[in-house]
Design an enzyme around this catalytic site. Structure first.
Site, mmCIF file in Angstrom:
data_model
loop_
_atom_site.group_PDB
_atom_site.id
_atom_site.type_symbol
_atom_site.label_atom_id
_atom_site.label_comp_id
_atom_site.label_asym_id
_atom_site.label_seq_id
_atom_site.Cartn_x
_atom_site.Cartn_y
_atom_site.Cartn_z
ATOM 1 N N CYS A 137 24.535 70.663 14.811
ATOM 2 C CA CYS A 137 23.627 71.360 13.894
ATOM 3 C C CYS A 137 24.042 71.062 12.450
ATOM 4 O O CYS A 137 25.132 70.542 12.179
ATOM 5 C CB CYS A 137 23.616 72.855 14.175
ATOM 6 S SG CYS A 137 25.025 73.744 13.481
ATOM 7 N N CYS A 166 29.456 77.630 16.699
ATOM 8 C CA CYS A 166 29.224 76.421 17.501
ATOM 9 C C CYS A 166 30.549 75.832 17.983
ATOM 10 O O CYS A 166 31.607 76.059 17.384
ATOM 11 C CB CYS A 166 28.503 75.366 16.678
ATOM 12 S SG CYS A 166 26.800 75.751 16.278
ATOM 13 N N ASN A 224 31.175 76.863 22.238
ATOM 14 C CA ASN A 224 30.369 77.805 21.455
ATOM 15 C C ASN A 224 30.624 79.233 21.928
ATOM 16 O O ASN A 224 30.854 79.495 23.117
ATOM 17 C CB ASN A 224 28.880 77.446 21.459
ATOM 18 C CG ASN A 224 28.280 77.237 22.828
ATOM 19 O OD1 ASN A 224 28.970 76.908 23.785
ATOM 20 N ND2 ASN A 224 26.976 77.424 22.936
ATOM 21 N N ILE A 225 30.598 80.140 20.960
ATOM 22 C CA ILE A 225 30.900 81.554 21.223
ATOM 23 C C ILE A 225 29.783 82.376 20.581
ATOM 24 O O ILE A 225 29.667 82.414 19.346
ATOM 25 C CB ILE A 225 32.273 81.931 20.620
ATOM 26 C CG1 ILE A 225 33.372 81.007 21.175
ATOM 27 C CG2 ILE A 225 32.593 83.396 20.906
ATOM 28 C CD1 ILE A 225 34.694 81.081 20.426
ATOM 29 N N GLU A 226 28.941 82.982 21.431
ATOM 30 C CA GLU A 226 27.773 83.705 20.906
ATOM 31 C C GLU A 226 28.090 85.175 20.651
ATOM 32 O O GLU A 226 29.181 85.664 20.983
ATOM 33 C CB GLU A 226 26.605 83.536 21.885
ATOM 34 C CG GLU A 226 26.236 82.061 22.012
ATOM 35 C CD GLU A 226 25.002 81.791 22.843
ATOM 36 O OE1 GLU A 226 24.573 82.679 23.607
ATOM 37 O OE2 GLU A 226 24.466 80.672 22.716
ATOM 38 N N CYS A 262 27.378 72.617 11.218
ATOM 39 C CA CYS A 262 28.564 71.902 11.714
ATOM 40 C C CYS A 262 28.741 70.570 10.990
ATOM 41 O O CYS A 262 29.867 70.155 10.702
ATOM 42 C CB CYS A 262 28.476 71.701 13.220
ATOM 43 S SG CYS A 262 28.694 73.253 14.111
ATOM 44 N N GLU A 319 31.632 72.796 17.778
ATOM 45 C CA GLU A 319 32.254 71.894 16.796
ATOM 46 C C GLU A 319 33.087 72.685 15.795
ATOM 47 O O GLU A 319 34.214 72.318 15.460
ATOM 48 C CB GLU A 319 31.180 71.104 16.020
ATOM 49 C CG GLU A 319 30.312 70.217 16.893
ATOM 50 C CD GLU A 319 29.064 70.928 17.399
ATOM 51 O OE1 GLU A 319 29.157 72.113 17.783
ATOM 52 O OE2 GLU A 319 28.012 70.295 17.438
HETATM 53 N N1 THU Z 1 25.383 74.953 19.520
HETATM 54 C C1 THU Z 1 26.611 74.367 19.384
HETATM 55 O O1 THU Z 1 27.634 74.893 19.845
HETATM 56 N N2 THU Z 1 26.673 73.190 18.735
HETATM 57 C C2 THU Z 1 25.606 72.517 18.245
HETATM 58 O O2 THU Z 1 25.770 71.511 17.565
HETATM 59 C C3 THU Z 1 24.249 72.988 18.520
HETATM 60 C C4 THU Z 1 24.154 74.393 18.992
HETATM 61 C C5 THU Z 1 25.298 76.228 20.242
HETATM 62 C C6 THU Z 1 24.993 77.416 19.396
HETATM 63 C C7 THU Z 1 24.398 78.376 20.421
HETATM 64 O O3 THU Z 1 25.455 79.052 21.071
HETATM 65 C C8 THU Z 1 23.729 77.451 21.429
HETATM 66 O O4 THU Z 1 24.287 76.162 21.221
HETATM 67 C C9 THU Z 1 22.219 77.385 21.311
HETATM 68 O O5 THU Z 1 21.851 77.078 20.016
#
Ligand code: THU
Length: 140
Positions: free
Chosen positions: A94, A56, A45-47, A97, A58
């Protein structure tokens, strides 16, 4: 799918958590996507400071694969949890995804949600996203 393959995908996903960029949530997710030709595409994941552009793990894996011309897949392993520790629970994908999976995957595509190589569940996409809206609804 063989247990050995499932464990290998989980190992790749666990390793990817090191690459997560999560200064806001501190929740690190890793994914490992197995293509039909046997390649493994990883993702983290890259915020973003603006929050909504966050990608996310995935989707990172899917977009890496598709951008390299790969569009057929067998399975994805997903692991996630707070930064600095091993996952304490099972992280599920989520809704966004799941919809991206739906674009490229058949009903039998396997979603592996894991805490470790020993603790995981495996479900086909049709159970993870029932009654899905997908390419078949527009392209038939
Ligand atoms: N996140 C994912 O990378 N995949 C998921 O299926 C659920 C959430 C990440 C998004 C965000 O960076 C962090 O988790 C918190 O929501």
């Amino acid at each position: 799918m063989e247990e050995k393959k499932i464990k290998e995908l989980i190992r790749y996903a666990l390793d990817m958590r090191k690459m997560s960029y999560t200064p806001y949530s501190h929740f690190n997710v890793g994914a490992a996507l197995l293509s039909k030709d046997g390649r493994i595409f990883t993702g983290c994941n890259i915020e973003n400071a603006s929050y909504t552009p966050t990608n996310c793990a995935e989707r990172t894996a899917f977009f890496k694969a598709v951008s390299e011309g790969v569009k057929e897949f067998d399975a994805i392993a997903i692991v996630g949890g707070p930064d600095g520790a091993g996952p304490e629970g099972i992280c599920t994908p989520c809704g966004v995804c799941r919809q991206v999976m739906s674009e490229f995957c058949t009903d039998s595509f396997l979603v592996i949600c894991a805490k470790s190589e020993e603790e995981y569940w495996v479900k086909p996409l049709y159970e993870v996203l029932p009654e899905r809206f997908g390419p078949k609804d527009l392209l038939s």
